[in-house]
Design an enzyme around this catalytic site. Structure first.
Site, short mmCIF file in Angstrom:
data_model
loop_
_atom_site.label_atom_id
_atom_site.label_comp_id
_atom_site.label_asym_id
_atom_site.label_seq_id
_atom_site.Cartn_x
_atom_site.Cartn_y
_atom_site.Cartn_z
N ASP A 31 0.87 -1.15 0.00
CA ASP A 31 0.00 0.00 0.00
C ASP A 31 0.93 1.23 0.00
OD1 ASP A 31 -2.36 1.43 0.72
OD2 ASP A 31 -1.69 1.38 2.81
N SER A 81 -14.84 7.31 1.81
CA SER A 81 -14.67 5.85 1.72
C SER A 81 -13.68 5.57 0.61
CB SER A 81 -16.00 5.16 1.44
OG SER A 81 -16.26 5.15 0.06
N LEU A 94 -14.03 10.07 -2.00
CA LEU A 94 -14.68 11.37 -1.99
C LEU A 94 -15.21 11.61 -0.58
CD1 LEU A 94 -15.33 13.01 -4.66
CD2 LEU A 94 -17.63 12.10 -4.48
N1 LIG Z 1 -10.43 12.40 3.64
C1 LIG Z 1 -10.49 12.33 2.32
N2 LIG Z 1 -11.46 12.94 1.65
C2 LIG Z 1 -11.54 12.86 0.32
N3 LIG Z 1 -10.69 12.19 -0.43
C3 LIG Z 1 -9.69 11.55 0.16
C4 LIG Z 1 -9.54 11.56 1.57
N4 LIG Z 1 -8.45 10.84 1.89
C5 LIG Z 1 -7.96 10.38 0.74
N5 LIG Z 1 -8.68 10.77 -0.31
C6 LIG Z 1 -8.48 10.45 -1.72
O1 LIG Z 1 -8.82 9.09 -1.91
C7 LIG Z 1 -7.70 8.38 -2.43
C8 LIG Z 1 -7.65 7.00 -1.85
O2 LIG Z 1 -7.32 7.06 -0.48
P1 LIG Z 1 -7.02 5.76 0.37
O3 LIG Z 1 -6.48 6.13 1.70
O4 LIG Z 1 -8.17 4.86 0.28
O5 LIG Z 1 -5.86 5.16 -0.49
P2 LIG Z 1 -5.34 3.67 -0.41
O6 LIG Z 1 -6.14 2.83 -1.33
O7 LIG Z 1 -5.23 3.27 1.02
O8 LIG Z 1 -3.92 3.78 -1.02
P3 LIG Z 1 -2.93 4.74 -0.42
O9 LIG Z 1 -2.98 4.48 1.06
O10 LIG Z 1 -1.65 4.41 -1.03
O11 LIG Z 1 -3.46 6.07 -0.84
C9 LIG Z 1 -6.50 9.23 -2.09
O12 LIG Z 1 -5.48 9.06 -3.03
C10 LIG Z 1 -7.06 10.64 -2.13
O13 LIG Z 1 -7.04 11.14 -3.46
MG LIG Z 2 -4.22 3.64 2.94
#
Ligand SMILES: Nc1ncnc2c1ncn2[C@@H]1O[C@H](COP(=O)(O)OP(=O)(O)OP(=O)(O)O)[C@@H](O)[C@H]1O
Ligand SMILES: [Mg+2]
Ligand SMILES: [K+]
Length: 673
Positions: A303, A372, A377
């Site tokens: 990740d 989520s 978003l």
């Molecule tokens: N609090 C938030 N509100 C809106 N969008 C977000 C938020 N946090 C993250 N994102 C967006 O959603 C995407 C996915 O986030 P997430 O934490 O699920 O990533 P992931 O699948 O765990 O992989 P990684 O941890 O490497 O980003 C992020 O790259 C960002 O663009």
């Molecule tokens: Mg993550």
């Protein structure tokens, strides 16, 4: 986790004592080869006592053979006890951190007056408050507050770590101590089922189950034992036909020297020692199977955020779109984040309030839309305003059109620097971007190079956009990456790799990683991660270091190689013994066999006694190798196999001849037989 050297020197007497305790039939029955040896030893003891009472000639040798057969069993037990002993010492020190305390139980999240209850009565779902200095009573999830927590009792790492509600750093472990501020926790572990409880059981080996490989090897060993039983029993009619009577004790001794006692005696010690090496690397294994699989891993999925990077993605700048005032963007971003408990959301509110102090009064209202990993978003629906922020592609889809060239350029610039751009929108209008900054952990590049040398492909999987992913992938030096991935895509990727016959390891920390961690052959959860991730994984890294998988792979490879090497050695040994002893037994009937008695053993009695003594001593001689493991250097599997067959196969054939000859000379010089 290291154990003090005083306890270490006490391991040997304790293990010796346990070796005798393990003579109990219930313990013996778990190891077929050693159990058969014990039965033969008992039978020989009865024969020796009978001969002693009747004054039959040769009772002295029979008694000595009985003695050495018992020694063989004791040594096998000793090896296992020694391997277990290190874990026991560690379990004791862990148990010491499991103090009984009174905890502040809350009726509800907002209840002002906690009631004091003993920690042992806590059940999953209950709410408690912990303040600076308090021991965290059991595993829980932070539902309110930010605090620094001293986890050294569990991880050995003295620097406190931050734990906060929301996001991937919301889990706390029983036995750790809160050093600043207060937290409201929701208990997640039932009594006796906490991480610490399981960790104690694991390091003690109480929960160790045999792995499929180990079971297969055990079946092979049982098969060999049966074959040699038939060989030994049918020897008797052969001998009678040639006019000699082989004493039962000789047959019994011959049988034990032929069956694979060396590997049978050391097999479980090898497995326990492997788990122990992991514990010393601060990794807790929930199954031995994961450790073995780690030895054969082809693909490692990581990740990005929190695993390759530090994971505290912080808002760094607001970049308004053309025609939008910065003030409006900052306002909208702040309102869209007031209810967002993720570290990203909180950092946006912090930065916005620092830039525009009047936002300090802003309070969450309206209908929050929580982040989520699926939608990527988050935002809020206020009367007359729909505010959203999120991944670029997700927000584009929300507003129903692409971003213009000017904003695109700013977003790409953020991404190329390795940052995460979030778009902010109101209704169908794009207001601008937020730059979230994250830093690649030091040293990961070198370690990924090491993994490559072992033939393991590293793949970064992220929910982030392809440009950010490419920038971080290049900086971290991974072999490949997958961007804009949803949890389903992660799972799909793993299934595809597995369908191609590859073993997949996955490192992750977030709840959205849990399905992938469960699907992977080796799932390593960061201890700092969410309870869901830790539950789904089969290995937990207490240091939350993604490159720890290298150690896990090494331990796994070492385990597989050690077991292979000692099995080869043991079976080669048994074959050699067959040729070493048989001529000595039959030479009386067939003087012509004298030429086969290449070793020139003194007499049938001393030959058989020497073989039994050798059989016991070789177990002790091999204990260090079983516990330390055979050294592993990266290289091709074929070269490794060739090398081990030469050393352990050839060695296994030669060593018994030299050893038995030397003991035979000593035995006859001392007049023992
Ligand atoms: N609090 C938030 N509100 C809106 N969008 C977000 C938020 N946090 C993250 N994102 C967006 O959603 C995407 C996915 O986030 P997430 O934490 O699920 O990533 P992931 O699948 O765990 O992989 P990684 O941890 O490497 O980003 C992020 O790259 C960002 O663009
Ligand atoms: Mg993550
Ligand atoms: K043997």
């Amino acid at each position: 986790m290291s154990i003090p050297s005083t306890t270490r020197s006490g391991l040997y007497p304790a293990a010796l004592k346990t070796a005798f305790v393990k003579l109990h039939p219930r313990a013996l029955i778990r190891n077929a080869v050693i159990c058969v040896t014990a039965v033969t030893a008992a039978l020989t003891t009865i024969l020796a006592l009978r001969d002693l009472m009747t004054g039959a000639p040769g009772w002295g040798v029979t008694l000595q053979i009985a003695f050495w057969l018992w020694v063989c069993v004791i040594f096998a037990n000793f090896a296992e006890a020694l391997a277990e002993g290190r874990g026991k010492a560690r379990a004791d020190s862990l148990r010491a951190t499991k103090a009984e305390t009174m905890v502040k139980l809350l009726a509800s999240e907002d209840s002002p007056e906690p009631s004091l209850v003993p920690s042992a009565t806590l059940r999953a779902g209950q709410l408690v408050r912990v303040d600076a200095g308090d021991l965290i009573p059991t595993d829980a999830e932070v539902i309110r507050g930010v605090a620094s927590v001293d986890e050294s009792a569990i991880t050995g790492e003295s620097a406190p770590v931050i734990r906060e509600s929301g996001g991937d750093r919301s889990s706390v472990t029983g036995g750790t101590r809160i050093v600043s501020d207060s937290l409201i926790l929701r208990i997640v572990a039932e009594p006796g089922k906490s991480f610490l409880d399981r960790m104690i059981a694991m390091v003690e080996g109480a929960e160790r189950q045999k792995t499929p490989n180990e079971i297969a090897l055990n079946i092979l060993l049982c098969g060999l034992t049966l074959i040699f039983l038939i060989v030994t029993v049918t020897l008797d009619p052969f001998a009678r036909y040639s006019g000699i009577v082989i004493p039962v004790v000789t047959l019994a001794a011959l049988f034990v020297t032929l069956i694979p006692t060396t590997i049978g005696g050391l097999l479980s010690a090898i497995g326990i020692a492997g788990m122990d090496r992991l514990v010393r690397a601060n990794v807790i294994a929930k199954s031995g199977r994961a450790v073995e699989a780690a030895g054969d891993v082809d693909t490692l999925l990581l990740d990005k955020t929190g695993t390759i990077t530090f994971g505290n993605r912080m808002a760094d700048a607001f970049l308004p779109a053309q025609g939008v005032a910065e003030r409006d963007l900052v306002h909208a971003a702040c309102l869209a984040s007031l209810a967002d408990e993720t570290p990203e959301g909180k950092s946006i509110v912090d930065l916005a309030r620092r830039m525009q102090p009047e936002l300090a009064a802003a309070e969450a209202g309206g209908q929050p839309v929580l982040f989520s990993a699926e939608t990527r978003l988050s935002g809020v629906d206020l009367p007359g305003r729909t505010l959203r922020k999120g991944a670029v592609d997700a927000v584009e889809r929300f507003v129903g059109h692409r971003l213009d060239a000017a904003l695109r350029a700013r977003v790409d610039e953020i991404a190329r620097s390795g940052g995460t751009p979030l778009l902010v929108a109101e209704g169908d209008r794009l207001l601008g971007a937020i730059h979230l900054k994250d830093v690649v952990k030091p040293g990961v590049r070198e370690r990924f190079a090491e993994l490559r040398a072992m033939g393991i492909r590293t793949v970064m999987i992220t929910g982030d956009n392809p440009l950010t992913a490419a920038a971080i992938a290049a900086e971290a030096g991974v072999d490949d990456f997958l961007a804009e991935a949803t949890p389903e895509m992660k799972l799909e990727y793993i299934r595809r790799e597995q369908a191609g016959g590859r073993l997949v390891a996955m490192c992750g920390d977030g709840s959205n990683d849990a399905p992938a961690l469960a699907q992977a052959d080796v799932g390593v959860a960061m201890n700092s991660g969410t309870p869901a991730a830790k539950e789904a994984a089969n290995l937990i890294d207490l240091d939350s270091d993604p490159t720890k998988l290298i150690e896990v792979v090494l331990v796994g490879k070492q385990l597989l190689i050690s077991r292979g090497a000692l099995t080869t050695f043991s079976i080669a040994n048994d074959v050699a013994k067959y040729f070493a002893i048989l001529p000595a037994i039959f030479v009386a009937a067939y003087p012509g066999l004298g030429v086969l008695n290449v070793m020139g053993l003194s007499s049938p009695q001393s030959a058989i006694l020497a073989a039994v003594i050798f059989n016991a001593l070789i177990i002790v001689a091999m204990i260090p190798l079983a516990l330390r493991g055979v050294k592993y250097a990266p290289g091709s599997a074929a070269a490794l196999l060739r090398r081990n067959l030469t050393i352990y196969g050839l060695g296994g054939l030669i060593v018994p001849f030299l050893g038995i000859k030397a003991i035979d000379m000593a035995v006859s010089a001392l007049g023992l037989a």
